[in-house]
Scaffold this motif. Sequence first.
Motif, mmCIF file in Angstrom:
data_model
loop_
_atom_site.group_PDB
_atom_site.id
_atom_site.type_symbol
_atom_site.label_atom_id
_atom_site.label_comp_id
_atom_site.label_asym_id
_atom_site.label_seq_id
_atom_site.Cartn_x
_atom_site.Cartn_y
_atom_site.Cartn_z
ATOM 1 N N TRP A 297 0.628 4.238 -2.778
ATOM 2 C CA TRP A 297 0.433 5.650 -2.452
ATOM 3 C C TRP A 297 1.529 6.505 -3.100
ATOM 4 O O TRP A 297 1.247 7.554 -3.680
ATOM 5 C CB TRP A 297 0.428 5.828 -0.926
ATOM 6 C CG TRP A 297 0.427 7.251 -0.510
ATOM 7 C CD1 TRP A 297 -0.665 8.053 -0.362
ATOM 8 C CD2 TRP A 297 1.572 8.067 -0.230
ATOM 9 N NE1 TRP A 297 -0.259 9.318 0.014
ATOM 10 C CE2 TRP A 297 1.105 9.353 0.093
ATOM 11 C CE3 TRP A 297 2.937 7.836 -0.214
ATOM 12 C CZ2 TRP A 297 1.954 10.397 0.426
ATOM 13 C CZ3 TRP A 297 3.783 8.886 0.115
ATOM 14 C CH2 TRP A 297 3.288 10.137 0.420
ATOM 15 N N VAL B 22 0.913 6.813 -6.815
ATOM 16 C CA VAL B 22 -0.173 7.757 -7.110
ATOM 17 C C VAL B 22 0.372 9.191 -7.031
ATOM 18 O O VAL B 22 0.092 10.026 -7.891
ATOM 19 C CB VAL B 22 -1.365 7.545 -6.150
ATOM 20 C CG1 VAL B 22 -2.360 8.702 -6.242
ATOM 21 C CG2 VAL B 22 -2.044 6.214 -6.447
ATOM 22 N N PRO C 298 0.820 -1.217 0.000
ATOM 23 C CA PRO C 298 0.000 0.000 0.000
ATOM 24 C C PRO C 298 0.859 1.275 0.000
ATOM 25 O O PRO C 298 0.501 2.275 -0.630
ATOM 26 C CB PRO C 298 -0.831 -0.094 1.287
ATOM 27 C CG PRO C 298 -0.846 -1.539 1.633
ATOM 28 C CD PRO C 298 0.447 -2.097 1.117
ATOM 29 N N MET C 299 1.982 1.226 0.708
ATOM 30 C CA MET C 299 2.898 2.370 0.737
ATOM 31 C C MET C 299 3.390 2.690 -0.671
ATOM 32 O O MET C 299 3.368 3.843 -1.111
ATOM 33 C CB MET C 299 4.062 2.043 1.673
ATOM 34 C CG MET C 299 5.266 2.890 1.533
ATOM 35 S SD MET C 299 5.087 4.390 2.442
ATOM 36 C CE MET C 299 6.670 5.101 2.122
#
Length: 176
Positions: free
Chosen positions: A69, A72, A65-66
């Motif tokens: 992010w 993005v 997830p890091m």
Amino acid sequence: LVIGTLIGLSVYVNFYLMTVFALSWGTSQLGYTREQFLFIQLFGVLFFAATIPWSAILAERGRRPMLMWVNVATFAFGLVFAPLFHAGTIGATLTMVAGLALVGMAYGPLGTVLAELFPTAVRYTGSSLTFNLAGIFGASLAPYVATWLAENYGLQYVGYYLSGSAGLTLIGLMFS
């Protein structure tokens, strides 16, 4: 191997855009002396160095997830890359700070994410191959592709190239 290569792609594209391409463009097109622009880059590198340990701490809550992010954010950064880079010394400095900080944020957890893709028996071989393949496709091509895009289509297409690489990395992360 393909998924791992995609996961590592954007960090290399971003790093080589912020270092090799930016120095060339800054001195040839923006009018900075080599010394002036190297000082701007050196300031940005401080943020690269500072964000690596910070990203390691944040990645303990979830490496994948890091990285999603960060990519993005890298995608968004690519969209504002050209106007920011052309906004005088403050803009060029902010470009180096943001770009290199994003590299540091991705670089910290990258090795672990790549290693986790492979079973124990081939973990080091697999992560080494993906890391190096991402370097070949991301790092070695980035300055040439960016220069060609900037000279033929404008600097905004260099940003789109960075955003595209972040998009490919997000695809790799989704499949991992």
